[in-house]
Scaffold this motif. Structure first.
Motif, PDB file in Angstrom:
ATOM      1  N   LYS A   1       0.847  -1.191   0.000  1.00 14.66           N
ATOM      2  CA  LYS A   1       0.000   0.000   0.000  1.00 14.66           C
ATOM      3  C   LYS A   1       0.876   1.232   0.000  1.00 14.66           C
ATOM      4  O   LYS A   1       2.048   1.181   0.356  1.00 14.66           O
ATOM      5  CB  LYS A   1      -0.895   0.012   1.237  1.00 14.66           C
ATOM      6  N   GLY A   2       0.301   2.343  -0.413  1.00 11.83           N
ATOM      7  CA  GLY A   2       0.970   3.637  -0.332  1.00 11.83           C
ATOM      8  C   GLY A   2       2.234   3.738  -1.168  1.00 11.83           C
ATOM      9  O   GLY A   2       2.257   3.367  -2.343  1.00 11.83           O
ATOM     10  N   LYS A   3       3.308   4.209  -0.530  1.00  9.06           N
ATOM     11  CA  LYS A   3       4.579   4.413  -1.241  1.00  9.06           C
ATOM     12  C   LYS A   3       5.175   3.106  -1.741  1.00  9.06           C
ATOM     13  O   LYS A   3       5.783   3.062  -2.800  1.00  9.06           O
ATOM     14  CB  LYS A   3       5.582   5.131  -0.335  1.00  9.06           C
ATOM     15  N   THR A   4       4.984   2.043  -0.972  1.00 13.09           N
ATOM     16  CA  THR A   4       5.520   0.749  -1.394  1.00 13.09           C
ATOM     17  C   THR A   4       4.835   0.279  -2.669  1.00 13.09           C
ATOM     18  O   THR A   4       5.492  -0.216  -3.587  1.00 13.09           O
ATOM     19  CB  THR A   4       5.342  -0.299  -0.280  1.00 13.09           C
TER      20      THR A   4
ATOM     21  N   LEU B   1       4.953  -0.717  -8.523  1.00 14.40           N
ATOM     22  CA  LEU B   1       4.392  -0.472  -9.855  1.00 14.40           C
ATOM     23  C   LEU B   1       5.340   0.333 -10.745  1.00 14.40           C
ATOM     24  O   LEU B   1       5.299   0.207 -11.969  1.00 14.40           O
ATOM     25  CB  LEU B   1       3.047   0.246  -9.739  1.00 14.40           C
ATOM     26  N   ALA B   2       6.199   1.127 -10.142  1.00 16.69           N
ATOM     27  CA  ALA B   2       7.133   1.946 -10.926  1.00 16.69           C
ATOM     28  C   ALA B   2       8.189   1.104 -11.629  1.00 16.69           C
ATOM     29  O   ALA B   2       8.659   1.480 -12.709  1.00 16.69           O
ATOM     30  CB  ALA B   2       7.805   2.980 -10.033  1.00 16.69           C
ATOM     31  N   VAL B   3       8.554  -0.033 -11.064  1.00 16.17           N
ATOM     32  CA  VAL B   3       9.592  -0.870 -11.692  1.00 16.17           C
ATOM     33  C   VAL B   3       9.135  -1.399 -13.048  1.00 16.17           C
ATOM     34  O   VAL B   3       9.813  -1.179 -14.056  1.00 16.17           O
ATOM     35  CB  VAL B   3      10.043  -2.003 -10.744  1.00 16.17           C
TER      36      VAL B   3
ATOM     37  N   VAL C   1      17.137   4.765  -7.782  1.00 14.82           N
ATOM     38  CA  VAL C   1      16.487   5.806  -6.993  1.00 14.82           C
ATOM     39  C   VAL C   1      15.277   5.234  -6.256  1.00 14.82           C
ATOM     40  O   VAL C   1      15.031   5.556  -5.085  1.00 14.82           O
ATOM     41  CB  VAL C   1      16.089   7.006  -7.888  1.00 14.82           C
ATOM     42  N   LEU C   2      14.527   4.362  -6.919  1.00 15.57           N
ATOM     43  CA  LEU C   2      13.368   3.746  -6.265  1.00 15.57           C
ATOM     44  C   LEU C   2      13.771   2.943  -5.033  1.00 15.57           C
ATOM     45  O   LEU C   2      13.021   2.859  -4.060  1.00 15.57           O
ATOM     46  CB  LEU C   2      12.619   2.838  -7.247  1.00 15.57           C
ATOM     47  N   PHE C   3      14.960   2.341  -5.071  1.00 15.90           N
ATOM     48  CA  PHE C   3      15.432   1.552  -3.942  1.00 15.90           C
ATOM     49  C   PHE C   3      16.239   2.368  -2.945  1.00 15.90           C
ATOM     50  O   PHE C   3      16.881   1.812  -2.060  1.00 15.90           O
ATOM     51  CB  PHE C   3      16.227   0.341  -4.434  1.00 15.90           C
TER      52      PHE C   3
END
Length: 152
Positions: free
Chosen positions: A74-77, A82-84, A113-115
């Motif tokens: 949920k949320g930022k996670t 989904l961004a990957v 950056v996502l990680f």
């Protein structure tokens, strides 16, 4: 059966259904690979079709025994998860226009950056990975890589 256990099994079934759909799609796409019969009697179709069949069998086993699975993020996670794949799809769509180097640079930089990597390390990692894989494929393996329309 507790509410958490029911939700966990449902989540596992959803994951299994997604993987099964991926297996079927991969098998169909792998079976459509064209090749010259004279080059190899089995051709390049065999490996993707076998892998797809194996994944489909594992998914069927998983449907029968889903076990415990993590809940949906949920949320930022969820946004990071989904961004990957979105980053990968965008990079593939830009591959012909930007070329291999910029596409790999984009993938590595955005995922770093996502990680949680700082921008300077993400940019350095993206540049070094793009150059490394370009060298490996172009010079060591002698594979043609698209240069991109913007680079001629």
């Amino acid at each position: 059966m507790s509410e958490k256990s029911v939700n966990s099994k449902r989540t596992g079934l959803i994951y299994g259904a997604c993987l099964f759909a991926l297996a079927v799609t991969y098998g169909i796409m792998g079976s459509r690979i064209d090749y010259a019969f004279a080059s190899d009697p089995l051709g390049p179709r065999v490996v993707p079709v076998i892998l797809a069949g194996f994944l489909a069998l594992l998914c069927l086993f998983y449907f029968k025994n889903p076990g415990e699975a993590e809940g949906f993020p949920k949320g930022k996670t969820l946004a990071r998860v989904l961004a990957v794949p979105c980053t990968l799809v965008i990079a593939v769509l830009l591959l012909e226009t930007t070329g291999f180097l910029l596409a790999v640079f984009l993938i590595v930089t955005v995922i770093a950056v996502l990680f949680g990597a700082p921008w300077k390390y993400a940019l350095a990692g993206g540049a070094s990975q793009a150059l490394l894989w370009w060298f490996v494929f172009s010079y060591l393996l002698e594979v043609y890589l698209p240069k991109g329309i913007i680079f001629g």
